[in-house]
Scaffold this motif. Structure first.
Motif, PDB file in Angstrom:
ATOM      1  N   LEU A 130       0.819  -1.219   0.000  1.00 36.57           N
ATOM      2  CA  LEU A 130       0.000   0.000   0.000  1.00 36.57           C
ATOM      3  C   LEU A 130       0.851   1.267   0.000  1.00 36.57           C
ATOM      4  CD1 LEU A 130      -2.811  -1.102   2.443  1.00 36.57           C
ATOM      5  CD2 LEU A 130      -3.158  -0.347   0.079  1.00 36.57           C
ATOM      6  N   GLU A 134       2.579   1.863  -7.131  1.00 36.29           N
ATOM      7  CA  GLU A 134       1.685   0.842  -7.665  1.00 36.29           C
ATOM      8  C   GLU A 134       2.189  -0.509  -7.185  1.00 36.29           C
ATOM      9  OE1 GLU A 134       1.600   0.256 -11.866  1.00 36.29           O
ATOM     10  OE2 GLU A 134       3.764   0.513 -12.120  1.00 36.29           O
ATOM     11  N   GLU A 172     -12.024  -4.528  -1.453  1.00 38.69           N
ATOM     12  CA  GLU A 172     -11.546  -3.668  -0.369  1.00 38.69           C
ATOM     13  C   GLU A 172     -10.492  -2.669  -0.850  1.00 38.69           C
ATOM     14  OE1 GLU A 172     -10.153  -5.845   2.974  1.00 38.69           O
ATOM     15  OE2 GLU A 172     -12.093  -6.763   3.417  1.00 38.69           O
ATOM     16  N   LEU A 173      -9.740  -3.063  -1.862  1.00 37.59           N
ATOM     17  CA  LEU A 173      -8.624  -2.227  -2.319  1.00 37.59           C
ATOM     18  C   LEU A 173      -8.975  -1.340  -3.508  1.00 37.59           C
ATOM     19  CD1 LEU A 173      -5.688  -4.779  -1.910  1.00 37.59           C
ATOM     20  CD2 LEU A 173      -6.261  -2.845  -0.431  1.00 37.59           C
ATOM     21  N   GLY A 175      -9.766   1.795  -5.421  1.00 33.45           N
ATOM     22  CA  GLY A 175      -9.414   3.165  -5.089  1.00 33.45           C
ATOM     23  C   GLY A 175      -8.034   3.313  -4.498  1.00 33.45           C
ATOM     24  N   THR A 176      -7.333   2.184  -4.296  1.00 36.33           N
ATOM     25  CA  THR A 176      -5.949   2.245  -3.818  1.00 36.33           C
ATOM     26  C   THR A 176      -5.006   1.983  -4.987  1.00 36.33           C
ATOM     27  OG1 THR A 176      -5.576  -0.103  -3.287  1.00 36.33           O
ATOM     28  CG2 THR A 176      -6.806   1.217  -1.673  1.00 36.33           C
ATOM     29  N   ASN A 177      -3.725   1.931  -4.680  1.00 37.75           N
ATOM     30  CA  ASN A 177      -2.707   1.691  -5.702  1.00 37.75           C
ATOM     31  C   ASN A 177      -2.419   0.208  -5.902  1.00 37.75           C
ATOM     32  OD1 ASN A 177      -1.784   1.771  -2.996  1.00 37.75           O
ATOM     33  ND2 ASN A 177       0.324   1.690  -3.711  1.00 37.75           N
ATOM     34  N   VAL A 178      -3.100  -0.666  -5.157  1.00 31.27           N
ATOM     35  CA  VAL A 178      -2.838  -2.104  -5.215  1.00 31.27           C
ATOM     36  C   VAL A 178      -3.900  -2.796  -6.064  1.00 31.27           C
ATOM     37  CG1 VAL A 178      -2.500  -4.226  -3.895  1.00 31.27           C
ATOM     38  CG2 VAL A 178      -1.785  -2.034  -2.926  1.00 31.27           C
ATOM     39  N   ARG A 179      -3.455  -3.500  -7.087  1.00 30.26           N
ATOM     40  CA  ARG A 179      -4.356  -4.302  -7.922  1.00 30.26           C
ATOM     41  C   ARG A 179      -4.272  -5.762  -7.485  1.00 30.26           C
ATOM     42  NH1 ARG A 179      -5.532   0.031  -8.305  1.00 30.26           N
ATOM     43  NH2 ARG A 179      -5.647   1.425 -10.119  1.00 30.26           N
TER      44      ARG A 179
END
Length: 270
Positions: A130, A134, A172-173, A175-179
């Protein structure tokens, strides 16, 4: 996430599809931390890395040992400076028997390696991922994670858990940088039966070599998975059998289950 110049952790990196994932990532310019319970297998992977071996680090660890897994991020970051992705590939199958004949030691092992090993790795590395611009998490489920296979009921339950764990994590992820990617391999030509300690059970049902031509080569499977990572795919089906059975199961789950039963039931011990 393009893997070039990224640091990726691969569990089960000592053999089979895990080894091919390690070698393919190295060939595409990634640095790799290969994790496996088998030290000699990791040494062989390291020797096969050839000119890329300087970008490969190996770690002997049991993914069912939560304390050992929680120590891995610090070790990888100490070696490479960061970590950008994980591929939870380590897995074992069960003896090819009905649930009523499967002992609890085998049940615990299959659930712990396949499901809890994936969970421990994900929990341990997620805070670090996180923090990256990316990052990517790839979890290897199975065709047996969406389709019931007689004689592999507990393995399928564990892999179905991996499927929902991964899909829930994906949501859950957002909108974050984690795919996040979940992978469903079909029959891959690896030595998972030997590594799972169930080779005698499988050989008793017939000559495995007769069906090997139907299996996808592990290096091809690795390339398909890495392509999925680089294109941030939600799910990746590996092999014609996985794609076919996914389509059939979506249309008629009961018919798909009956088809697999007809293919596999004769192989089960009476």
């Amino acid at each position: 996430m393009k893997v070039q110049n990224k640091v990726v952790v691969v569990t089960g990196g000592g053999n089979g599809m895990g080894r091919e994932l390690v070698l393919a990532l190295l060939s595409k310019g990634a640095s790799v931390a290969a994790v496996d319970i088998n030290a000699s297998a990791l040494e062989e992977t390291l020797s096969l890395a050839g000119i890329h071996r300087a970008k490969l680090a190996t770690y002997v660890a049991n993914v069912t040992d939560r304390a050992a897994v929680e120590a891995l991020p610090g070790q990888v970051i100490s070696r490479f400076g960061t970590v950008d992705g994980i591929i939870n590939n380590a897995g074992v199958i069960q003896p090819f028997v009905r649930l009523k004949d499967l002992d609890y030691a085998a049940i615990d092992r299959v659930m712990n390696v396949n499901l809890f090993g994936t969970l421990y790795m994900t929990k341990a590395f997620l805070p670090h991922l996180l923090a990256r611009p990316e990052a990517h998490i790839t979890n290897i489920s199975s065709m047996g994670g969406f389709l019931p296979v007689p004689g592999q009921t507990i393995y399928g339950a564990a892999k179905a858990g991996v499927k929902l764990l991964t899909e829930g994590l994906n949501s859950e992820l957002l909108g974050t940088n984690v795919r996040v990617t979940v992978v469903f391999p079909g029959a891959i030509g690896t030595n998972i039966a030997v590594n799972s300690g169930v080779m005698d059970s499988l050989q008793a049902m017939g000559d495995l070599k007769e069906s090997s031509h139907k299996m996808l080569a592990p290096d091809k499977a690795a390339r398909i998975i890495i392509d999925g990572i680089e294109n941030n795919r939600y799910r990746v089906l590996v092999g014609a059998d996985a794609r076919f059975m996914d389509a059939v199961y979506r249309l008629n789950p009961q018919r798909a289950a009956r088809f697999i039963y007809n293919q596999m039931s004769a192989l089960l011990p009476k």
